[in-house]
Design an enzyme around this catalytic site. Structure first.
Site, short mmCIF file in Angstrom:
data_model
loop_
_atom_site.label_atom_id
_atom_site.label_comp_id
_atom_site.label_asym_id
_atom_site.label_seq_id
_atom_site.Cartn_x
_atom_site.Cartn_y
_atom_site.Cartn_z
N ASP A 264 5.30 -37.53 10.09
CA ASP A 264 4.05 -37.96 10.21
C ASP A 264 3.31 -37.89 8.87
O ASP A 264 3.98 -37.99 7.74
CB ASP A 264 3.28 -36.43 10.65
CG ASP A 264 2.05 -36.74 11.50
OD1 ASP A 264 1.33 -38.01 11.11
OD2 ASP A 264 1.34 -35.93 12.22
C1 BGC Z 1 -1.26 -37.55 13.10
C2 BGC Z 1 -0.63 -38.58 13.88
C3 BGC Z 1 -0.84 -39.94 13.70
C4 BGC Z 1 -0.82 -40.27 12.16
C5 BGC Z 1 -1.31 -41.66 11.75
C6 BGC Z 1 -1.39 -38.04 11.49
O1 BGC Z 1 -2.30 -37.55 10.94
O2 BGC Z 1 -1.08 -36.37 13.08
O3 BGC Z 1 -0.70 -38.23 15.15
O4 BGC Z 1 0.11 -40.92 14.36
O5 BGC Z 1 -1.77 -39.48 11.26
O6 BGC Z 1 -2.38 -42.08 11.85
#
Ligand code: BGC
Length: 724
Positions: A264
């Site tokens: 993530d």
């Molecule tokens: C979130 C994810 C997301 C990623 C990309 C993160 O802050 O937890 O769910 O896919 O950002 O935007």
């Protein structure tokens, strides 16, 4: 159906050939994902792409930038390795469908699959080939803002719907036109954030992890989801991003997952804050060892992997394995021989139609006293009041970066279209859901006075749910309750429509309202869906996939709880009066609020009524390995054709581990004309009754099972069978 073809020999040969030609820098480049892209592409980015600095971009660039970047990667980089463009296509791309929690309330796997397919097509046309969805985090805590993004509290239902979404996104083959790779996230336990506070630690005993939190991920893996994303959370003290137990032992070992794992957003260096990595080099090493193939946004891989390899602290083979997973996905998507995508059109009529159907099916009728709904079109004047009656952005909900407010049809617009402008008296009352100022009240009251019926559009605006938007209170924010109090004094019948990203507690407003429709954040076509439901051009059929508490103090509250040694019973309903010394009696309840939820899991009303009868079980006893049919007749005893979501719940009386009071094991949406009866059957195998024993073995134990074929988790007709 498994979508992701087993790694084909041909692709593996091509990957091996590439790996032998790639430099270590190029390999680490493939493992790096960036979110920065300038419009138009800067000379620096172009140069980086030529050098193979990046394997992927997320949420970056315009369609034209992406096309140009891809051209450079394919034609001007040394080995012609394509880029992979990812984006958070969570519940629609240009056409926005209801938030996932809303979608789940439709209990309609086929429709959810169609919606995901449309989202994929729209994203594909803009050069996106990878989405970070579905989010399959089970949560039982509506304070957590990301409850909006998930598929409810139940692992069985969430698994089924997650698989539909994955089929929708990935199509039959990742290389087909309109297919995008999906990602099961956030692996795992993220939804158990303590106190519902975003990014908080999670403590989940292994039995519960395996029974509640892991199943939707396993279902995603079994269905061939292309990628996995570990969560931001520390699970039992170990960050998910560096968690050998979940990423290596379970995902790669037990489930044999062959896809790609992406971290993530900056989660790898966050292991330093977690106190699990000493520095960025240590974090990079731990993430790689756990099996994180690609790093999102942060640059610990880029900064350290080469040195770690040179020092002998990281094995080259671990890097090759990660790059293999990344390249395999690129081959499977057909990116090496891609034809240019077609630019996205405004939402197609079919997309809007599906968005409307899904919104219609996801909206839940919670209350309908004196059958005030559906409203008669002959009402002279309707007052439309509240901050969410005409708020396109809020109606789209969280994660809608490609949705456009100008495409959204709000309830106000839809009601005006249905009834004509002159009969709809509109006043927002409040500027937004958090507004505390009362200067809009007078206008709202004036409109309400002139009307036969008052429609209130209350709830939460977009930014109150989603990532990093946890709430400690679940009440209607701002001065909404105060507005309702003033309007209620006028004595007009009130019908409340709640638009929100989570279950809210709104007991007082509910008591003052004759009817309540819970609309979630219903997306682009939420307005027409709501208008149709209010006026009987459609019949409500959604059912809750998450328990609604009476008050935030009951959280976590969920239907599949364990019985306890002193369970409260129907004789304990209500707030106990008792005496000051012993107000309660020594059972599992509260002294200040009823122990039951406001609305149970599975609950939802219709404009029709359904009778459940004629419960049958194909045999009283079931041998281990055998199969049973549980059936009931469902009759539409009302006056309108309607859908009913029929649910099967099971409970094992005695086992080596205490079993939940009920567990969902099946569900079916059926359509019934007035007077029509349908026989709904559920097949149950002994495998469906298995659970994790104290030694973490998945086994079915013999014993007596109760089952309910039911309209929701609190009611139903009950039967029994024995497993020998
Ligand atoms: C979130 C994810 C997301 C990623 C990309 C993160 O802050 O937890 O769910 O896919 O950002 O935007």
């Amino acid at each position: 159906m498994v979508l992701q073809a087993a790694p084909s020999a041909d692709i593996e040969v091509r990957i091996t050939s590439l790996l032998t030609r790639m430099t270590l820098d190029e390999k680490i480049g493939q493992m790096s994902q960036s979110t920065s892209m300038t419009t138009p592409l800067s000379g620096q980015i172009k140069e980086e792409i030529r050098r193979g600095r990046w394997g992927s971009f997320l949420n970056a660039g315009s369609p034209q930038d992406r096309a140009e970047a891809q051209r450079i990667a394919l034609k001007e980089s040394r080995l012609g390795i394509p880029l992979l463009f990812g984006r958070d296509v969570i519940h629609g791309y240009r056409t926005i469908f209801p938030i996932p929690l809303g979608q789940s309330a439709s209990w309609d796997p086929d429709l959810i699959e169609q919606a995901a397919r449309i989202a994929a097509h729209e994203a594909f046309a803009d050069g996106i080939r990878w989405t970070f969805a579905p989010m399959v985090d089970i949560t039982r805590d509506p304070r957590w803002g990301r409850v909006a993004e998930g598929l409810g509290e139940d692992p069985y239902l969430a698994s089924r719907l997650a698989v539909s979404m994955i089929h929708g996104f990935q199509s039959d083959s990742l290389s087909s036109t309109g297919a995008i790779a999906a990602s099961a996230k956030h692996y795992v336990g993220y939804g158990a954030a303590e106190a519902g506070r975003e990014y908080n630690s999670t403590w989940v005993p292994e039995g519960q992890l395996r029974e509640v939190y892991l199943p939707p991920f396993q279902a995603a893996s079994d269905a061939g989801v292309a990628t996995f994303m570990p969560g931001f959370n520390a699970l039992n003290g170990v960050p998910a991003t560096g968690n050998l137990f979940t990423l290596q032992k379970i995902l790669r070992g037990e489930w044999n997952f062959k896809g790609m794992v992406v971290s993530d957003y900056t989660a790898i260096p966050e292991m330093i804050q977690h106190g699990y990595a000493a520095n960025t080099a240590d974090a990079a090493r731990k993430a790689l060892l756990a099996g994180v193939d690609m790093e999102m946004v942060s640059t610990t891989y880029f900064d350290h992997l080469k040195t770690l390899v040179e020092k002998g602290l990281v094995d080259r083979r671990a890097i090759d394995a990660a790059v293999r997973n990344i390249l395999r996905l690129k081959f499977q998507l057909g990116l090496f021989d891609q034809s240019p995508p077609v630019p996205v059109e405004p939402p197609a009529a079919e997309a809007l139609e599906i968005a409307k159907r899904l919104a219609t099916e996801s909206i839940v009728l919670l209350k309908n006293d004196t059958h005030i709904l559906p409203l008669s079109k002959s009402n002279e004047k309707i007052a439309v009041i509240g901050p969410l009656a005409d708020s396109p952005v809020d109606q789209m909900g969280t994660w809608t970066m490609d949705g456009r407010a100008s495409d959204v049809q709000t309830p106000l617009a839809a009601l005006r279209e249905k009834l004509g402008d002159a009969r709809v008296l509109y006043s927002p009352g409040l500027k937004n859901s958090r507004d505390l100022a009362r200067d809009g009240f007078e206008d709202a009251l004036q409109k309400a006075r002139m009307a036969d019926v008052v429609l209130l559009f209350l709830g939460e605006e977009q930014i109150l749910s989603g990532e990093a938007h946890s709430r400690a209170f679940l009440d209607l924010p701002g001065a909404q309750e105060a507005l309702v109090n003033e309007i209620a004094k006028l004595g007009r019948p009130l019908v409340t429509v709640v638009l929100a990203g989570r279950p809210l507690t709104f007991h007082e407003t509910a008591a003052k309202s004759k009817a309540i429709l819970y609309g979630w954040h219903p997306g682009t076509m939420g307005g027409p869906a709501i208008a149709d439901l209010l006026f009987g051009d459609a019949v409500p059929s959604g059912k809750l996939t998450i328990t609604f508490p009476r008050t935030v103090g009951q959280v976590p509250i969920y239907y599949a709880q364990l019985p306890t040694g002193r369970p409260a019973s129907s004789s304990d309903l209500g707030i106990p009066l008792g005496n000051p010394v012993n107000p309660v009696g020594y059972v599992s309840k509260y002294v200040d609020v009823d122990f039951t939820p406001e609305f149970p899991f599975g609950y939802g009303l219709s404009y029709s009524d359904f009778k459940y009868s004629n419960l049958r079980v194909s045999a009283p006893k079931l041998r281990m390995g055998g199969l049973l049919t549980l059936a009931a007749d469902i009759t539409n005893t009302g006056a309108v054709a309607a859908d009913e979501i029929v649910q099967l719940y099971v409970h094992q009386d005695v086992a080596s581990v205490s079993r939940p009071v009920r567990q969902l094991k099946g569900a079916r949406r059926v359509h019934l004309k007035p007077g029509e009866t349908v026989n709904v059957q559920f097949l149950v195998t002994t495998k469906d009754l298995a659970f994790y024993n104290q030694r973490m073995q998945l086994l079915t134990e013999p014993g007596t099972f109760h089952f309910w074929i039911a309209p929701d988790s609190a009611r139903g007709i009950e039967g029994k069978f024995i497993v020998e």
